[in-house]
Design a protein around this motif. Structure first.
Motif, PDB file in Angstrom:
ATOM      1  N   GLY A 130       0.783  -1.230   0.000  1.00 24.89           N
ATOM      2  CA  GLY A 130       0.000   0.000   0.000  1.00 24.89           C
ATOM      3  C   GLY A 130       0.814   1.279   0.000  1.00 24.89           C
ATOM      4  N   HIS A 131       2.137   1.178  -0.100  1.00 21.86           N
ATOM      5  CA  HIS A 131       2.986   2.379  -0.118  1.00 21.86           C
ATOM      6  C   HIS A 131       2.714   3.174  -1.394  1.00 21.86           C
ATOM      7  CE1 HIS A 131       6.303   5.014   0.645  1.00 21.86           C
ATOM      8  NE2 HIS A 131       7.001   4.581  -0.384  1.00 21.86           N
ATOM      9  N   ARG A 132       2.486   4.481  -1.243  1.00 16.82           N
ATOM     10  CA  ARG A 132       2.169   5.347  -2.375  1.00 16.82           C
ATOM     11  C   ARG A 132       3.232   6.442  -2.483  1.00 16.82           C
ATOM     12  NH1 ARG A 132      -3.239   6.767  -4.587  1.00 16.82           N
ATOM     13  NH2 ARG A 132      -4.013   5.416  -2.953  1.00 16.82           N
ATOM     14  N   CYS A 133       3.676   6.715  -3.700  1.00 13.70           N
ATOM     15  CA  CYS A 133       4.718   7.723  -3.941  1.00 13.70           C
ATOM     16  C   CYS A 133       4.227   8.734  -4.964  1.00 13.70           C
ATOM     17  CB  CYS A 133       6.000   7.070  -4.454  1.00 13.70           C
ATOM     18  SG  CYS A 133       6.772   5.926  -3.305  1.00 13.70           S
ATOM     19  N   TYR A 134       4.675   9.969  -4.793  1.00 11.22           N
ATOM     20  CA  TYR A 134       4.374  11.056  -5.718  1.00 11.22           C
ATOM     21  C   TYR A 134       5.685  11.617  -6.275  1.00 11.22           C
ATOM     22  CZ  TYR A 134      -0.259  10.882  -3.576  1.00 11.22           C
ATOM     23  OH  TYR A 134      -1.484  10.463  -3.125  1.00 11.22           O
ATOM     24  N   PRO A 135       5.630  12.276  -7.448  1.00 16.63           N
ATOM     25  CA  PRO A 135       6.854  12.863  -7.999  1.00 16.63           C
ATOM     26  C   PRO A 135       7.500  13.827  -7.014  1.00 16.63           C
ATOM     27  CG  PRO A 135       5.133  12.855  -9.654  1.00 16.63           C
ATOM     28  CD  PRO A 135       4.485  12.432  -8.374  1.00 16.63           C
ATOM     29  N   ARG A 136       8.790  13.721  -6.879  1.00 19.44           N
ATOM     30  CA  ARG A 136       9.544  14.567  -5.963  1.00 19.44           C
ATOM     31  C   ARG A 136       9.685  15.974  -6.520  1.00 19.44           C
ATOM     32  NH1 ARG A 136      16.008  13.799  -4.746  1.00 19.44           N
ATOM     33  NH2 ARG A 136      16.342  15.777  -3.658  1.00 19.44           N
ATOM     34  N   ILE A 137       9.544  16.970  -5.654  1.00 20.56           N
ATOM     35  CA  ILE A 137       9.784  18.357  -6.027  1.00 20.56           C
ATOM     36  C   ILE A 137      10.727  18.952  -4.981  1.00 20.56           C
ATOM     37  CG2 ILE A 137       8.793  20.648  -6.400  1.00 20.56           C
ATOM     38  CD1 ILE A 137       6.180  19.254  -7.156  1.00 20.56           C
ATOM     39  N   ALA A 138      11.841  19.501  -5.426  1.00 28.29           N
ATOM     40  CA  ALA A 138      12.831  20.075  -4.529  1.00 28.29           C
ATOM     41  C   ALA A 138      12.775  21.606  -4.617  1.00 28.29           C
ATOM     42  CB  ALA A 138      14.228  19.581  -4.891  1.00 28.29           C
ATOM     43  N   PRO A 139      12.249  22.291  -3.591  1.00 30.19           N
ATOM     44  CA  PRO A 139      12.167  23.755  -3.637  1.00 30.19           C
ATOM     45  C   PRO A 139      13.543  24.403  -3.531  1.00 30.19           C
ATOM     46  CG  PRO A 139      11.451  22.939  -1.499  1.00 30.19           C
ATOM     47  CD  PRO A 139      11.656  21.739  -2.364  1.00 30.19           C
ATOM     48  N   CYS A 140      13.726  25.445  -4.312  1.00 31.19           N
ATOM     49  CA  CYS A 140      14.995  26.169  -4.375  1.00 31.19           C
ATOM     50  C   CYS A 140      14.690  27.663  -4.370  1.00 31.19           C
ATOM     51  CB  CYS A 140      15.742  25.777  -5.648  1.00 31.19           C
ATOM     52  SG  CYS A 140      17.268  26.679  -5.958  1.00 31.19           S
ATOM     53  N   VAL A 141      15.477  28.455  -3.654  1.00 28.38           N
ATOM     54  CA  VAL A 141      15.254  29.901  -3.608  1.00 28.38           C
ATOM     55  C   VAL A 141      16.294  30.623  -4.466  1.00 28.38           C
ATOM     56  CG1 VAL A 141      14.118  29.953  -1.359  1.00 28.38           C
ATOM     57  CG2 VAL A 141      16.610  30.043  -1.462  1.00 28.38           C
ATOM     58  N   LEU A 142      15.852  31.679  -5.128  1.00 30.07           N
ATOM     59  CA  LEU A 142      16.715  32.599  -5.867  1.00 30.07           C
ATOM     60  C   LEU A 142      16.579  33.970  -5.222  1.00 30.07           C
ATOM     61  CD1 LEU A 142      15.777  31.696  -9.557  1.00 30.07           C
ATOM     62  CD2 LEU A 142      17.708  30.846  -8.245  1.00 30.07           C
ATOM     63  N   VAL A 143      17.687  34.658  -5.037  1.00 23.67           N
ATOM     64  CA  VAL A 143      17.636  35.956  -4.351  1.00 23.67           C
ATOM     65  C   VAL A 143      18.450  36.993  -5.114  1.00 23.67           C
ATOM     66  CG1 VAL A 143      17.857  37.162  -2.154  1.00 23.67           C
ATOM     67  CG2 VAL A 143      17.596  34.671  -2.167  1.00 23.67           C
ATOM     68  N   GLY A 144      17.756  38.038  -5.575  1.00 22.69           N
ATOM     69  CA  GLY A 144      18.424  39.189  -6.169  1.00 22.69           C
ATOM     70  C   GLY A 144      18.623  40.255  -5.107  1.00 22.69           C
ATOM     71  N   ILE A 145      19.861  40.580  -4.762  1.00 20.27           N
ATOM     72  CA  ILE A 145      20.171  41.500  -3.660  1.00 20.27           C
ATOM     73  C   ILE A 145      20.614  42.836  -4.235  1.00 20.27           C
ATOM     74  CG2 ILE A 145      21.536  41.814  -1.559  1.00 20.27           C
ATOM     75  CD1 ILE A 145      22.095  38.732  -1.750  1.00 20.27           C
ATOM     76  N   ILE A 146      19.988  43.899  -3.763  1.00 22.00           N
ATOM     77  CA  ILE A 146      20.300  45.239  -4.277  1.00 22.00           C
ATOM     78  C   ILE A 146      20.863  46.130  -3.175  1.00 22.00           C
ATOM     79  CG2 ILE A 146      18.697  45.217  -6.212  1.00 22.00           C
ATOM     80  CD1 ILE A 146      16.667  46.669  -4.471  1.00 22.00           C
ATOM     81  N   LYS A 147      21.760  47.011  -3.587  1.00 21.34           N
ATOM     82  CA  LYS A 147      22.339  48.034  -2.715  1.00 21.34           C
ATOM     83  C   LYS A 147      22.482  49.288  -3.558  1.00 21.34           C
ATOM     84  CE  LYS A 147      26.724  47.980  -1.768  1.00 21.34           C
ATOM     85  NZ  LYS A 147      28.069  47.667  -1.202  1.00 21.34           N
ATOM     86  N   ASP A 148      21.662  50.302  -3.257  1.00 23.33           N
ATOM     87  CA  ASP A 148      21.582  51.500  -4.118  1.00 23.33           C
ATOM     88  C   ASP A 148      21.190  51.036  -5.518  1.00 23.33           C
ATOM     89  OD1 ASP A 148      22.325  53.120  -1.949  1.00 23.33           O
ATOM     90  OD2 ASP A 148      24.450  52.736  -2.343  1.00 23.33           O
ATOM     91  N   LYS A 149      22.026  51.280  -6.521  1.00 22.53           N
ATOM     92  CA  LYS A 149      21.720  50.841  -7.878  1.00 22.53           C
ATOM     93  C   LYS A 149      22.673  49.742  -8.329  1.00 22.53           C
ATOM     94  CE  LYS A 149      19.291  54.937  -9.534  1.00 22.53           C
ATOM     95  NZ  LYS A 149      19.100  55.859 -10.665  1.00 22.53           N
ATOM     96  N   GLN A 150      23.070  48.928  -7.359  1.00 24.12           N
ATOM     97  CA  GLN A 150      23.940  47.803  -7.648  1.00 24.12           C
ATOM     98  C   GLN A 150      23.268  46.492  -7.260  1.00 24.12           C
ATOM     99  OE1 GLN A 150      27.534  48.942  -5.415  1.00 24.12           O
ATOM    100  NE2 GLN A 150      28.559  49.214  -7.394  1.00 24.12           N
ATOM    101  N   ILE A 151      23.682  45.416  -7.916  1.00 21.11           N
ATOM    102  CA  ILE A 151      23.168  44.090  -7.626  1.00 21.11           C
ATOM    103  C   ILE A 151      24.333  43.170  -7.326  1.00 21.11           C
ATOM    104  CG2 ILE A 151      23.149  43.479 -10.086  1.00 21.11           C
ATOM    105  CD1 ILE A 151      20.754  41.647  -9.514  1.00 21.11           C
ATOM    106  N   LEU A 152      24.146  42.277  -6.375  1.00 22.86           N
ATOM    107  CA  LEU A 152      25.182  41.312  -6.029  1.00 22.86           C
ATOM    108  C   LEU A 152      25.005  40.078  -6.909  1.00 22.86           C
ATOM    109  CD1 LEU A 152      26.267  40.395  -2.403  1.00 22.86           C
ATOM    110  CD2 LEU A 152      26.575  38.882  -4.348  1.00 22.86           C
ATOM    111  N   LEU A 153      26.015  39.798  -7.733  1.00 18.76           N
ATOM    112  CA  LEU A 153      25.999  38.636  -8.618  1.00 18.76           C
ATOM    113  C   LEU A 153      27.191  37.748  -8.305  1.00 18.76           C
ATOM    114  CD1 LEU A 153      25.142  40.325 -12.049  1.00 18.76           C
ATOM    115  CD2 LEU A 153      23.567  39.172 -10.478  1.00 18.76           C
TER     116      LEU A 153
END
Length: 264
Positions: A130-153
């Protein structure tokens, strides 16, 4: 082994996502084939068939094919289909992710018996325990960081020199998206962030991620790159950026949005 979720007649019309080892077959026009199933020039019968959804009123199907790939030029990754439009990309991403699910859930991880697909939802069921499985989904975060008119890349060790993107990382167990964003930024480049704002999300089938994008303000700290993970990171003027991800990607959309904000 997982059984077919559906069976189709040779005259069935559809949009056909044929997947082999994470790659998708395209026709001579470099497009996803459509029309009758019998018109597909496959050298072997597909091992699994699943309905993925529909596009413009036409059913879209996954056909899992494990035959030898004779010509690599006939096969593309979902990312190669970004230029074909958002809906094609989403179906392609779903096709690759579902194919991986079928491949990795042929047998029950609890008792070892063969699994079968549930007919009313995308799940694999062991009829023995009776074991049931669903497709795996791995959450990932993206972060755009700003300082004045600059971005950290930053540039990771996996990317070629000259190519930069915003910071990214996987969400850990029992962690919120917001906590993951702050932790990943601190771990990867050593800076603090504040005023985190959600931008949007995008599936990323490499192999089964869901990316959640944010914008954040710089709160303090000097850039200190995480060893073995980040090769280099810098503050760049938003009006003069290095090579960055294309606009079709979520990271590219976040960078473009920050450029628009800076230009106002």
């Amino acid at each position: 082994m997982i059984k077919h979720s559906i069976s189709l007649t040779p005259n069935q019309h559809g949009l056909w996502f044929v997947v082999n080892r994470g790659r998708i077959w395209v026709n001579a026009a470099r497009q996803i084939p459509q029309g009758m199933l019998s018109a597909l020039t496959l050298s072997a019968e597909p091992e699994q068939i699943c309905r993925l959804g529909e596009l413009a009123g036409q059913d879209a199907y996954l056909l899992v094919n494990h035959d030898h790939i004779a010509d690599e030029n006939d096969w593309v990754s979902p990312r190669d289909l970004l230029s074909e439009g958002e809906q094609i990309f989403y179906l392609a991403a779903r096709a690759v992710q579902v194919a991986l699910f079928l491949q990795t859930h042929r047998f029950c991880g609890q008792c070892g018996s063969a699994m079968s697909l549930v007919s009313w939802e995308l799940a694999a069921l062991c009829n023995k325990c009776g074991h049931r499985c669903y497709p795996r989904i791995a959450p990932c975060v993206l972060v755009g960081i700003i300082k004045d008119k600059q971005i950290l890349l930053a540039r990771s060790s996996r990317h070629r020199k000259g190519f930069f993107s915003i910071l990214a990382g996987f969400v850990e167990s029992a962690e919120t998206l917001e906590q993951a964003a702050a932790r990943e930024v601190k771990e990867e480049v050593g800076v603090e962030i504040t005023n985190l704002r959600y931008v949007g999300s995008q599936p990323w089938p490499f192999p089964h991620s869901l990316m959640a994008g944010f914008i954040a303000d710089y709160a303090g700290g000097d850039i200190v790159c995480q060893p073995q993970e980040i090769e280099e990171a810098h503050w760049f003027d938003l009006a003069s950026l290095p090579e960055v991800p294309p606009r079709q990607t979520l990271s590219g959309q976040i960078i473009h949005q920050l450029q628009q904000i800076a230009g106002k």
